[in-house]
Every structure is written in structure tokens, then in C-alpha cells.
Motif scaffolding. Sequence first.
Motif, PDB file in Angstrom:
ATOM      1  N   SER A 127      -4.650   1.356 -10.532  1.00  0.00           N
ATOM      2  CA  SER A 127      -5.203   2.520  -9.842  1.00  0.00           C
ATOM      3  C   SER A 127      -5.369   2.281  -8.345  1.00  0.00           C
ATOM      4  N   GLU A 128      -4.536   1.404  -7.780  1.00  0.00           N
ATOM      5  CA  GLU A 128      -4.659   1.137  -6.341  1.00  0.00           C
ATOM      6  C   GLU A 128      -4.385   2.384  -5.511  1.00  0.00           C
ATOM      7  N   TRP A 129      -3.568   3.288  -6.067  1.00  0.00           N
ATOM      8  CA  TRP A 129      -3.277   4.512  -5.334  1.00  0.00           C
ATOM      9  C   TRP A 129      -4.545   5.335  -5.110  1.00  0.00           C
ATOM     10  N   VAL A 130      -5.495   5.279  -6.041  1.00  0.00           N
ATOM     11  CA  VAL A 130      -6.763   6.002  -5.878  1.00  0.00           C
ATOM     12  C   VAL A 130      -7.553   5.393  -4.716  1.00  0.00           C
ATOM     13  N   TRP A 131      -7.544   4.077  -4.641  1.00  0.00           N
ATOM     14  CA  TRP A 131      -8.215   3.365  -3.550  1.00  0.00           C
ATOM     15  C   TRP A 131      -7.613   3.768  -2.200  1.00  0.00           C
ATOM     16  N   ARG A 132      -6.288   3.782  -2.129  1.00  0.00           N
ATOM     17  CA  ARG A 132      -5.627   4.136  -0.873  1.00  0.00           C
ATOM     18  C   ARG A 132      -5.901   5.592  -0.497  1.00  0.00           C
ATOM     19  N   LEU A 133      -5.933   6.470  -1.491  1.00  0.00           N
ATOM     20  CA  LEU A 133      -6.239   7.872  -1.232  1.00  0.00           C
ATOM     21  C   LEU A 133      -7.645   8.023  -0.672  1.00  0.00           C
ATOM     22  N   ALA A 134      -8.590   7.250  -1.208  1.00  0.00           N
ATOM     23  CA  ALA A 134      -9.966   7.304  -0.716  1.00  0.00           C
ATOM     24  C   ALA A 134     -10.078   6.816   0.723  1.00  0.00           C
ATOM     25  N   LEU A 135      -9.249   5.831   1.088  1.00  0.00           N
ATOM     26  CA  LEU A 135      -9.276   5.289   2.450  1.00  0.00           C
ATOM     27  C   LEU A 135      -8.620   6.231   3.458  1.00  0.00           C
ATOM     28  N   GLU A 136      -7.535   6.896   3.038  1.00  0.00           N
ATOM     29  CA  GLU A 136      -6.782   7.749   3.959  1.00  0.00           C
ATOM     30  C   GLU A 136      -6.489   9.096   3.297  1.00  0.00           C
ATOM     31  N   PRO A 137      -7.530   9.895   3.021  1.00  0.00           N
ATOM     32  CA  PRO A 137      -7.307  11.138   2.261  1.00  0.00           C
ATOM     33  C   PRO A 137      -6.393  12.143   2.960  1.00  0.00           C
ATOM     34  N   ARG A 138      -6.510  12.284   4.267  1.00  0.00           N
ATOM     35  CA  ARG A 138      -5.681  13.278   4.955  1.00  0.00           C
ATOM     36  C   ARG A 138      -4.210  12.900   4.918  1.00  0.00           C
ATOM     37  N   ARG A 139      -3.920  11.633   5.177  1.00  0.00           N
ATOM     38  CA  ARG A 139      -2.527  11.205   5.236  1.00  0.00           C
ATOM     39  C   ARG A 139      -1.874  11.148   3.860  1.00  0.00           C
ATOM     40  N   LEU A 140      -2.658  10.804   2.841  1.00  0.00           N
ATOM     41  CA  LEU A 140      -2.078  10.538   1.523  1.00  0.00           C
ATOM     42  C   LEU A 140      -2.323  11.638   0.490  1.00  0.00           C
ATOM     43  N   PHE A 141      -3.023  12.691   0.865  1.00  0.00           N
ATOM     44  CA  PHE A 141      -3.326  13.764  -0.097  1.00  0.00           C
ATOM     45  C   PHE A 141      -2.043  14.342  -0.696  1.00  0.00           C
TER      46      PHE A 141
END
Length: 243
Positions: free
Chosen positions: A208-222
Motif C-alpha cells: 500500500s505504498e501508493w496510499v502513502w505517496r498519495l497522502a504526501l502529494e495529494p494534488r500531484r498524485l490524485f
Amino acid sequence: MPAKQILSHHVAALTAAEAAVELQMRLDRGEFTRIAFLNSHVANIAADDPAYKQLLRDFLILPDGIGVDIAAWLKHGGTFPANLNGTDFMPLLLSRLRPALHVGLIGASRESLDGAVGALRTRFPQHRFTAFSDGYFEQETEEAVLDRLLGDRPDLLMVAMGVPAQENWIARHLDHRHGTLVFGVGALFDFLSGAVPRAPRSIRRLRSEWVWRLALEPRRLFARYVIGNPRFLYRVLKDRSER
């Protein structure tokens, strides 16, 4: 080698150890090989860009992430033997390849590039690491970068420009004269340098690392994850129903 078809991409079905052996053999033979990592984001880009999808046919493609595992299970009834995402696989590969290699790096910001070289030199002192350029060179500088690659010809080259830019650049500009194994590695230099923190091991174990990355950069990765993941699964289900 064993492989599974994911949305028309021929994806190697290997353990990490098997993939390292395969790449060692290609290195020993001096066999020029372009390597890419297929995840749901890359598959979505390829589905929308026929030219990009076509050029990936000239790459050895390794599986990256839980999305392609789900796709393999839906299409073939079983997952890939290993998740060979570049962030984990490249350090493992560097620990196994012999003899001492010349490893080149191109891409990311200057800070991330220099930080990645420093981290790799500390972790793998048996290899020689060279930072050829960050990822923000102009066309005039590009010629100098390519000329330097021609002169040095590293055994292994990592290109970190993000997808699809890195694969397009590799396909357009690099051949056997510039190195032997050439990888498109995405955000690897940012992770190695510490510019972008990795998820805790517990989250990585849950895939679930993608969830972690989404939380760190929500605008870029949404768009990549919240919109992209369902689009990818829809394409996989549609592909399965049509065959």
C-alpha cells in the motif's frame, strides 16, 4: 523467459533472483537491453498513447506494484512471482551484479541526483557511480550528455525522468554505443537521496505504498491513483471479457 500478458504488454514473470541472473547474463554477453517497469500508471499512459505502447515492445518489462498483480490474477489466475518495482529491485540488483561495474545516473533534480550518487557509493562501494546530468538539460546540453555517454559507455545506466518521458528519451537517443543495461527508474533518485521519504515497512508489506505517496502529494498524485487505478482495473476487466 516466462511472462504474462498484461493489456498486451509482455511482462517478465520472474523472482528477483531470477531477474538478477537474467540481467547478469545479458551484461556478460554485452547485450544492449532497455528495461522498463509496468505499473497501472504506465499501463494507462500506454493505453492512451499508441506510440508509447509501441516503443515499450523494445523494452524488457518488469512488474511493478499490486495493480499488475491483480491484473495477472484476473487474466491468468495467478500473480507475478515478485513485485520488481525499481525502488526495491535496483538496490538488490546492484548488490548481485558482478564484477565491479560502472553505473551511470541521469535525471531528477541536481540535489536528488547528487544525493542518490552519494547514497549508492556508500552502499555499494564495489561499483563506480557517475552522475552524467540532472533531468533538466536543454537541447544543446543534451548533445554533450550523449557524447559523454558514448565516451564512457557505462555498464548500467539509470534514467530518472518520469514516465513516459524517460522511456521516450531512452528509445529515441540510446543504443548499444551508450551502455549495456539501460533502466527507466522514475522517482528512484528522490527516494535514494531522501528527498521523498519511503513508506514504513509495515505499509510496504501490505502493498500500500501508493496510499502513502498519495497522502504526501495529494494534488500531484490524485489523478494517477484515485482516478487512474479504477481506469486500469476497468481496462483489465474489459480485456479479460474480450478474450
